[in-house]
Design a protein around this motif. Structure first.
Motif, PDB file in Angstrom:
ATOM      1  N   THR A  72      38.621  44.290  47.155  1.00 47.78           N
ATOM      2  CA  THR A  72      39.012  44.231  45.800  1.00 47.78           C
ATOM      3  C   THR A  72      40.072  45.468  45.204  1.00 47.78           C
ATOM      4  N   ALA A  73      40.563  45.580  44.065  1.00 44.46           N
ATOM      5  CA  ALA A  73      41.477  46.645  43.828  1.00 44.46           C
ATOM      6  C   ALA A  73      40.425  47.757  43.684  1.00 44.46           C
ATOM      7  N   MET A 132      41.892  51.384  45.424  1.00 40.49           N
ATOM      8  CA  MET A 132      42.630  52.034  44.603  1.00 40.49           C
ATOM      9  C   MET A 132      42.250  53.469  44.812  1.00 40.49           C
ATOM     10  N   VAL A 173      46.207  45.547  36.558  1.00 42.11           N
ATOM     11  CA  VAL A 173      45.373  44.564  37.195  1.00 42.11           C
ATOM     12  C   VAL A 173      43.626  44.741  37.110  1.00 42.11           C
ATOM     13  N   GLN A 195      39.851  45.526  38.056  1.00 40.12           N
ATOM     14  CA  GLN A 195      39.508  46.064  39.316  1.00 40.12           C
ATOM     15  C   GLN A 195      38.665  45.094  40.110  1.00 40.12           C
ATOM     16  N   THR A 198      40.169  42.409  41.196  1.00 42.67           N
ATOM     17  CA  THR A 198      41.445  41.469  41.775  1.00 42.67           C
ATOM     18  C   THR A 198      41.351  41.582  43.204  1.00 42.67           C
ATOM     19  N   ARG A 252      46.016  39.409  46.384  1.00 42.02           N
ATOM     20  CA  ARG A 252      46.626  39.217  45.086  1.00 42.02           C
ATOM     21  C   ARG A 252      47.300  40.656  44.639  1.00 42.02           C
ATOM     22  N   VAL A 253      46.770  41.603  44.653  1.00 39.11           N
ATOM     23  CA  VAL A 253      47.322  42.786  44.445  1.00 39.11           C
ATOM     24  C   VAL A 253      48.612  43.125  45.197  1.00 39.11           C
ATOM     25  N   PHE A 258      52.448  43.608  43.987  1.00 38.91           N
ATOM     26  CA  PHE A 258      53.163  44.750  44.202  1.00 38.91           C
ATOM     27  C   PHE A 258      54.281  44.679  45.156  1.00 38.91           C
ATOM     28  N   LEU A 262      50.560  50.594  40.237  1.00 35.99           N
ATOM     29  CA  LEU A 262      49.686  49.467  39.703  1.00 35.99           C
ATOM     30  C   LEU A 262      48.460  49.941  39.263  1.00 35.99           C
ATOM     31  N   VAL A 315      44.927  50.043  37.645  1.00 39.17           N
ATOM     32  CA  VAL A 315      43.525  49.168  37.706  1.00 39.17           C
ATOM     33  C   VAL A 315      42.858  49.444  36.449  1.00 39.17           C
ATOM     34  N   VAL A 365      46.888  51.942  42.198  1.00 40.36           N
ATOM     35  CA  VAL A 365      47.181  51.574  43.365  1.00 40.36           C
ATOM     36  C   VAL A 365      48.803  51.905  43.759  1.00 40.36           C
TER      37      VAL A 365
END
Length: 744
Positions: A564-565, A569, A687, A689, A691, A695-696, A700, A708, A710, A721
């Motif tokens: 995940t993000a 990140m 996005v 957190q 995600t 998808r990120v 991007f 990006l 978060v 990110v």
């Protein structure tokens, strides 16, 4: 993160190495770790900042103003094509003249000593001339502009991908590139000039589109609107396509090459502008070459790489030959993979042991001398004598020990520039070469090409791969009693090395004027790519990875949906308030331990570092301009007392924004406040957190982002990110692997 294999730990060196460590030219200290991402490479801002200044400028612009901007884009593309064609013409004429003088001198010397002995003098002369040309070119590259080394295609791929490569599109790089490739080809190396032409076109595009030269400190006060990364990227795509078009005489192939190999963004109008630049480039080159050759108005020459025209009606293929084409493609993929693997380990050796400029020049001279020695020895010991017919077009045919009225066919392959050798293999009639000649030549030239690519000289790999493929393709054709097989072996080795498919098909069709083999060529290329990818990546991607560039491919690594993000990140994030103290901004920008380029703007920050709600994003470059113009007031409640800034002020500072150390802020000014509301992007991409990484990655990569943000459920900033956060994940032998950052 337990399921991710972590290959290395953090390491660090000074950030100043980013400007001095040349891409694809090795580390200066000879140390190399292939499991690290290079921290010094920054990203380009391909996402427009839609702040108040941007919106106000857009509102003031009339419909006619937008039409004028579009007209200027077409004018710039025309200028790009014209100048790229001129440069291609200069390269072609210079190589033709220098190589002609060299081969004429060596040919006369060989003929002089053939009967009376003393051919060692001819060998020494050939080796000395080769080494002299290559030495001059290598010195120019190694000591004056290392970024001019190689073909330049990997650098342009990185630039269009969004990676800021220092000095890659500067005027000095262009000058050394052109000079270096002339010396390399004239010096007899197993190289071509098509890759440098692509790089040259990209540099021309980057300069023309800005209407000024930062190197010459000359501003023509034109095209100021296009001084931003987004516009510059599109023009660089056009320049790369114009370079391909000039090299091969293939405007459509140039457009497809830019799409397939380089561009990270595309639209229909951009396609037409790039095609226009490619057409102008081809026309300019052919027009001036026709004048030079004393045939004004005859625009039949297809480009620098003249394959010659084929008669589509004279050759056909049958369905039962399709399995043979697939076999050729598979063999080409294997050979291409072998080429890339050997060159990969050779490049690592160079990075570790041949990283000093003087050693790089000596290696280039050694390769030039060895190339001349191998060529001479193979010509000397070859007994392949062919009759010198009335329609013979060989300019430097050697008789050597052949009878009167005959010439040495091995000399046809070696005693020529690579482009002329390709044409000979394509067009010389059946029986011009015996199998032993072709087999020995293919093996020798393969080894020389592998050794040559990666030297500190300006050189490309297209023509060597085409030449090798054409040689063993002709050998394959002899075995099958059909000369047309050289087409497919020629293209399948190129596809196996650089992994081009659609664009290379169209380039060959345009360059030869024959559409008969469109389908089988594509079939061969697809097979070569699939087989080659099974073993190793394409040559350009290999060299990009060798320099640890944070390059983003089209898709996220497989099996990464569970990440995940929040896990990828960077955090904690340095944020600014809407109205921020000048002293804090200066301190953050001056912090040498970080090199952040984007800062979320939040409603408020607290002393206990609790995250604030996102309300915008501002860039380092914007803050630098604001500090330079001292856009701040004594109290937070005051209004700006200085003149109102416009986007022109930011464009004038682009692309070399002054460092924070060059901006003087007094102690009293440090206590002032700066209102960021007007200059920040109020709608940055964010996005949640939770995600997933794919998808990120897709968001991007597709939008060309640099930052990006978060956020949590309450829209508070929890992380950021960047490109490096995504590029460090890749699929390895042990599954998903995480590469860490190092300032190397």
């Amino acid at each position: 993160m337990a399921n991710i294999s972590k290959k290395v730990s953090w390491s660090g060196r000074g950030d100043d190495r980013g400007e001095r460590t040349p891409l694809l030219n090795g580390a200066e200290d000879g140390k190399y770790n292939r499991h690290v991402l290079n921290f010094v490479f920054q990203s380009l801002d391909y996402d427009n900042s839609e702040n108040q200044l941007f919106l106000e400028e857009e509102r003031r612009m009339s419909h006619m103003g937008f039409r004028c901007l579009e007209t200027r884009r077409w004018v710039i593309c025309g200028l790009i094509g014209f100048l790229t064609g001129l440069i291609a013409c200069l390269i072609d004429i210079a190589v033709e003249k220098l190589a002609g003088y060299k081969y004429s001198a060596v040919k006369q010397n060989i003929e002089k000593f053939t009967e009376f002995g003393g051919l060692s003098i001819s060998l020494i002369l050939w080796a000395v001339l080769n080494s002299a040309f290559v030495m001059v070119g290598a010195i120019a590259v190694a000591f004056f502009e290392p970024f001019a080394a190689g073909s330049g295609i990997p650098q342009i791929k990185c630039y269009l991908n969004g990676v800021k490569i220092p000095r890659v599109v500067r005027l000095k790089t262009l000058a050394i590139k052109v000079f270096g490739v002339i010396c390399s080809v004239a010096g007899g190396l197993a190289v071509g000039k098509e890759g440098p032409m692509i790089h040259s076109g990209a540099v021309v595009a980057a300069g023309v589109s800005q209407g000024r030269s930062t190197s010459l400190k000359k501003d023509f006060k034109i095209f100021e609107y296009f001084r931003r990364d987004t516009e510059k990227r599109d023009f660089v795509s056009a320049g790369a396509a114009a370079g391909v078009s000039a090299a091969f005489g293939a405007p459509v192939g140039g457009v497809l090459f830019s799409l397939e190999e380089g561009a990270s963004f595309w639209n229909q109008m951009l396609t037409w502008r790039i095609f226009f630049a490619s057409m102008i480039s081809t026309f300019t080159l052919n027009f001036f070459l026709s004048i030079y050759h004393g045939k004004p108005g005859e625009l039949s020459s297809p480009g620098l790489i003249n394959f010659g025209r084929f008669d589509s009606d004279s050759v056909q293929y049958n369905l039962y030959e399709i399995p043979l084409f697939i076999i050729m493609g598979a063999l080409g993929g294997v050979l291409g993979a072998l080429f890339n693997v050997i060159n990969y380990w050779l490049t690592i050796f160079r990075i570790r042991y041949i990283h000093r400029p003087c050693l790089q020049v000596m290696e280039a001279m050694l390769v030039a001398a060895v190339t001349a020695t191998v060529s001479f020895a193979m010509i000397y010991f070859s007994n392949d004598c062919q009759p010198l017919g009335q329609d013979n077009t060989e300019e430097y045919s050697l008789q050597l020990f052949c009878a009167d009225g005959e010439y040495n066919s091995m000399a046809t392959a070696f005693f020529n520039t690579p482009e002329r050798s390709v044409r000979s293999l394509f067009h010389n009639p059946p029986g011009s070469y015996n199998p032993l000649t072709l087999g020995v030549f293919t093996l020798a030239y393969f080894v020389l090409a592998v050794w040559t690519y990666g030297l500190t000289v300006s050189a490309g790999v297209f023509i060597p791969s085409l030449l090798i493929g054409a040689a063993w393709g002709r050998l394959f054709g002899i075995l099958l009693s059909t000369i047309t097989s050289i087409w497919f072996c020629c293209v399948n080795l190129t596809g196996g090395i650089v992994r081009m498919t659609l664009s290379l098909t169209v380039i060959l069709v345009e360059a030869t004027g024959s559409v008969t083999y469109g389908f089988p060529i594509m079939l061969v290329l697809m097979t070569a790519k699939i087989v080659g990818d099974y073993f190793i990546e394409g040559l350009y991607d290999v060299h990009i990875k060798l320099q640890s560039v944070p390059f983003l491919h089209w898709e996220a690594p497989p099996t990464s949906h569970w990440l995940t993000a929040r896990e990828v990140m960077s955090s904690p994030v340095t944020c600014f308030n809407r109205v921020e103290k000048v002293g804090r901004i200066v301190d953050v920008l001056s912090n040498t331990s970080t090199n952040h380029n984007g800062f979320p703007v939040v409603a408020h920050t607290t002393e206990n570092d609790e995250p604030g709600k996102i309300c915008g994003l501002i860039l380092r470059s914007q803050l630098i301009v604001l500090l330079k113009h001292k856009v701040f007031v004594e109290r937070a409640s005051s209004r700006l007392s200085h003149r109102k800034l416009q986007l022109k002020d930011f464009r004038d500072a682009y692309p070399r924004f002054p460092p924070i150390q060059s901006i003087h802020v007094s102690q009293d000014e440090r206590e002032c406040m700066m209102d960021l509301t007007e200059f920040m992007n109020p709608t940055p991409y964010t996005v949640p957190q939770e995600t997933s990484l794919p998808r990120v990655f897709k968001l991007f990569r597709a939008l060309g982002l640099r930052h990006l943000v978060v956020v949590d459920n309450e829209n508070r900033v929890v992380g950021l990110v960047t490109r490096k956060d995504l590029a460090r994940y890749h699929l390895g032998k042990d599954g998903l692997e995480e590469l860490h950052l190092a300032q190397t």
